[in-house]
Design a protein around this motif. Structure first.
Motif, PDB file in Angstrom:
ATOM      1  N   ASP A 129     -95.863  26.299  49.549  1.00 59.63           N
ATOM      2  CA  ASP A 129     -95.886  25.494  50.360  1.00 59.63           C
ATOM      3  C   ASP A 129     -96.437  24.128  49.748  1.00 59.63           C
ATOM      4  N   LEU A 130     -97.229  24.698  49.124  1.00 56.31           N
ATOM      5  CA  LEU A 130     -98.655  24.315  48.520  1.00 56.31           C
ATOM      6  C   LEU A 130     -97.886  23.197  46.573  1.00 56.31           C
ATOM      7  N   VAL A 131     -98.762  22.043  46.539  1.00 51.60           N
ATOM      8  CA  VAL A 131     -98.456  21.890  44.657  1.00 51.60           C
ATOM      9  C   VAL A 131     -99.136  21.872  43.830  1.00 51.60           C
ATOM     10  N   LEU A 132     -99.887  22.738  42.990  1.00 53.89           N
ATOM     11  CA  LEU A 132    -100.924  23.081  42.403  1.00 53.89           C
ATOM     12  C   LEU A 132    -100.776  22.196  41.168  1.00 53.89           C
ATOM     13  N   THR A 133    -101.805  22.383  40.349  1.00 50.29           N
ATOM     14  CA  THR A 133    -102.276  21.587  38.964  1.00 50.29           C
ATOM     15  C   THR A 133    -102.873  21.997  38.644  1.00 50.29           C
ATOM     16  N   ILE A 134    -103.040  21.447  37.394  1.00 47.63           N
ATOM     17  CA  ILE A 134    -104.049  22.307  35.847  1.00 47.63           C
ATOM     18  C   ILE A 134    -104.020  21.799  35.318  1.00 47.63           C
ATOM     19  N   GLU A 135    -105.574  21.242  34.852  1.00 54.90           N
ATOM     20  CA  GLU A 135    -106.508  20.084  34.247  1.00 54.90           C
ATOM     21  C   GLU A 135    -107.743  20.482  32.905  1.00 54.90           C
ATOM     22  N   PRO A 136    -107.102  19.943  31.621  1.00 51.09           N
ATOM     23  CA  PRO A 136    -108.145  20.206  30.458  1.00 51.09           C
ATOM     24  C   PRO A 136    -108.896  20.131  30.689  1.00 51.09           C
ATOM     25  N   LEU A 137    -110.179  20.631  30.142  1.00 48.78           N
ATOM     26  CA  LEU A 137    -110.994  19.852  30.330  1.00 48.78           C
ATOM     27  C   LEU A 137    -111.816  19.757  28.829  1.00 48.78           C
ATOM     28  N   ASN A 138    -112.680  18.886  28.138  1.00 45.90           N
ATOM     29  CA  ASN A 138    -113.433  19.111  27.140  1.00 45.90           C
ATOM     30  C   ASN A 138    -114.734  19.893  27.262  1.00 45.90           C
ATOM     31  N   PRO A 139    -114.484  20.564  25.970  1.00 42.96           N
ATOM     32  CA  PRO A 139    -116.043  21.532  25.649  1.00 42.96           C
ATOM     33  C   PRO A 139    -117.301  21.268  26.012  1.00 42.96           C
ATOM     34  N   ASP A 140    -117.104  19.780  25.944  1.00 41.42           N
ATOM     35  CA  ASP A 140    -118.987  18.795  25.536  1.00 41.42           C
ATOM     36  C   ASP A 140    -119.531  18.984  26.890  1.00 41.42           C
ATOM     37  N   ASP A 141    -118.271  18.925  28.221  1.00 42.76           N
ATOM     38  CA  ASP A 141    -118.594  18.984  29.431  1.00 42.76           C
ATOM     39  C   ASP A 141    -118.217  20.360  30.132  1.00 42.76           C
ATOM     40  N   MET A 142    -117.661  21.164  29.620  1.00 37.13           N
ATOM     41  CA  MET A 142    -116.956  22.168  30.180  1.00 37.13           C
ATOM     42  C   MET A 142    -117.539  23.649  29.040  1.00 37.13           C
ATOM     43  N   PRO A 143    -118.565  23.850  28.991  1.00 40.34           N
ATOM     44  CA  PRO A 143    -118.564  25.112  27.636  1.00 40.34           C
ATOM     45  C   PRO A 143    -117.743  26.050  27.719  1.00 40.34           C
ATOM     46  N   GLY A 144    -116.452  26.571  26.775  1.00 41.06           N
ATOM     47  CA  GLY A 144    -115.735  27.683  27.259  1.00 41.06           C
ATOM     48  C   GLY A 144    -114.822  27.388  28.103  1.00 41.06           C
ATOM     49  N   TYR A 145    -114.578  27.003  28.175  1.00 45.16           N
ATOM     50  CA  TYR A 145    -113.702  26.379  29.017  1.00 45.16           C
ATOM     51  C   TYR A 145    -111.981  26.674  29.057  1.00 45.16           C
ATOM     52  N   PHE A 146    -110.939  28.035  29.161  1.00 42.66           N
ATOM     53  CA  PHE A 146    -110.464  27.780  28.384  1.00 42.66           C
ATOM     54  C   PHE A 146    -109.088  26.562  28.142  1.00 42.66           C
ATOM     55  N   LEU A 147    -108.099  26.162  29.076  1.00 40.77           N
ATOM     56  CA  LEU A 147    -107.580  24.878  29.160  1.00 40.77           C
ATOM     57  C   LEU A 147    -109.160  23.749  29.086  1.00 40.77           C
ATOM     58  N   ASN A 148    -108.464  23.430  27.218  1.00 41.28           N
ATOM     59  CA  ASN A 148    -108.999  22.679  26.821  1.00 41.28           C
ATOM     60  C   ASN A 148    -108.421  21.662  26.128  1.00 41.28           C
ATOM     61  N   ASP A 149    -106.359  21.605  26.155  1.00 46.59           N
ATOM     62  CA  ASP A 149    -105.773  20.529  25.388  1.00 46.59           C
ATOM     63  C   ASP A 149    -104.718  20.799  26.082  1.00 46.59           C
ATOM     64  N   TYR A 150    -104.168  19.847  26.467  1.00 48.42           N
ATOM     65  CA  TYR A 150    -102.738  18.751  26.664  1.00 48.42           C
ATOM     66  C   TYR A 150    -102.030  19.327  26.624  1.00 48.42           C
ATOM     67  N   ASP A 151    -101.376  19.941  25.165  1.00 40.90           N
ATOM     68  CA  ASP A 151    -100.213  20.653  24.673  1.00 40.90           C
ATOM     69  C   ASP A 151    -100.123  22.545  24.705  1.00 40.90           C
ATOM     70  N   GLN A 152    -101.249  22.097  24.616  1.00 39.13           N
ATOM     71  CA  GLN A 152    -101.897  24.132  25.781  1.00 39.13           C
ATOM     72  C   GLN A 152    -101.037  24.055  27.053  1.00 39.13           C
ATOM     73  N   ALA A 153    -101.827  22.992  28.079  1.00 43.31           N
ATOM     74  CA  ALA A 153    -101.373  22.897  29.406  1.00 43.31           C
ATOM     75  C   ALA A 153     -99.662  22.977  29.594  1.00 43.31           C
ATOM     76  N   ALA A 154     -99.609  21.788  28.425  1.00 39.17           N
ATOM     77  CA  ALA A 154     -97.656  22.252  28.743  1.00 39.17           C
ATOM     78  C   ALA A 154     -96.858  22.870  27.883  1.00 39.17           C
ATOM     79  N   ARG A 155     -97.060  23.940  27.083  1.00 37.70           N
ATOM     80  CA  ARG A 155     -96.698  24.974  26.691  1.00 37.70           C
ATOM     81  C   ARG A 155     -96.831  25.821  28.150  1.00 37.70           C
ATOM     82  N   ILE A 156     -98.143  25.890  28.387  1.00 40.73           N
ATOM     83  CA  ILE A 156     -98.310  26.802  30.015  1.00 40.73           C
ATOM     84  C   ILE A 156     -97.155  26.655  31.084  1.00 40.73           C
ATOM     85  N   LEU A 157     -96.562  24.904  30.949  1.00 40.31           N
ATOM     86  CA  LEU A 157     -96.592  24.970  32.689  1.00 40.31           C
ATOM     87  C   LEU A 157     -94.897  24.577  32.225  1.00 40.31           C
TER      88      LEU A 157
END
Length: 258
Positions: A129-157
């Protein structure tokens, strides 16, 4: 006209957290979002919101001070992810959050992507019943964060191929990651189900950076009217004193004197 939400984690910090929904409503916001609501009981949030829509919350990040940024893409932490997701889903359901952002965590490589995709598929099945979302985050603010590219996120979606999960477009992160946030929007608009705005390059009040907020509002209104536009920025001074941008965007298209 799009709906505007105040990010209560960054805005109205002049007052305690549970006083901020009322301030946001009185200042003209249509709803709110909060990154991590878990320090306060759900009953307290229900009283504080008093019917004001909650646009989005995040899954718990873990121990932020120790570097945790969620667990969905972290191999070996599947149980930790599932426990934290169920807690988030409970909050999101009871508080009627429009979106639940699933935080990926610090990880890299093909194994992390497989883990992330499998955990997202599990989450979609577990919370139908929930709607989910994922967000690419930049490495300066979030070092090492896995999702860091919009094309990468699009492929996963695209691999998940589920209409209940979409892309979170954060103007600040998109500009930091790819330079031209307008191109990111144009490429991925059909996948986007939540929008966050801030000024560029200082991440203060929205505006600047070569990105047209009026055009964004028109696009959201025309193509994805269920999408919230959330203000996630650091006010240069007091929050209420810097809301001219909100007044200007909300007054667009209104008749003189309306």
């Amino acid at each position: 006209m799009p709906r505007f939400a105040a990010n209560l984690t960054l805005l109205f910090t002049e007052v305690p957290m549970l006083d901020r929904p009322d301030w946001a409503a009185r200042c003209g916001f249509d709803g709110v979002e909060v990154l991590f609501p878990y320090d306060n009981p759900m009953a307290d949030w229900e009283r504080a919101l008093a019917g004001l829509p909650l646009a989005l919350i995040n899954t718990p990040p873990g121990d932020w001070g120790s570097g945790d940024r969620g667990f969905a893409a972290v191999p070996g932490m599947e149980l930790r992810f599932r426990e934290s997701f169920l807690r988030a889903a409970d909050y999101a359901t009871r508080l009627q959050a429009g979106r639940l952002h699933v935080m990926a965590g610090v990880a890299k490589g093909p194994q992390a992507e497989q883990c992330y995709t499998e955990n997202l598929a599990w989450a979609l099945a577990e919370a139908p019943d929930l709607v989910l979302t994922i967000e690419p985050l930049n490495p300066d603010d979030m070092p090492g964060y896995f999702l860091n590219d919009y094309d990468q996120a699009a492929r996963i979606l695209d691999d998940l191929a589920n209409p209940r999960i979409g892309l979170q477009f954060d103007l600040w992160h998109a500009a930091r990651l790819h330079g031209d946030a307008g191109l990111v929007w144009a490429d991925h608009r059909h996948r986007i189900n939540h929008v966050q705005i801030a000024g560029f390059p200082a991440r203060n009040e929205p505006g600047g950076g070569g990105f047209s907020l009026p055009d964004l509002c028109d696009d959201v209104d025309q193509h994805c009217p269920e999408t919230w536009i959330a203000a996630e920025y650091r006010p240069a001074k007091g929050t209420a004193q810097g809301l001219g941008w909100l007044t200007a965007l909300k007054s667009r298209g209104q008749p003189i004197g309306g």
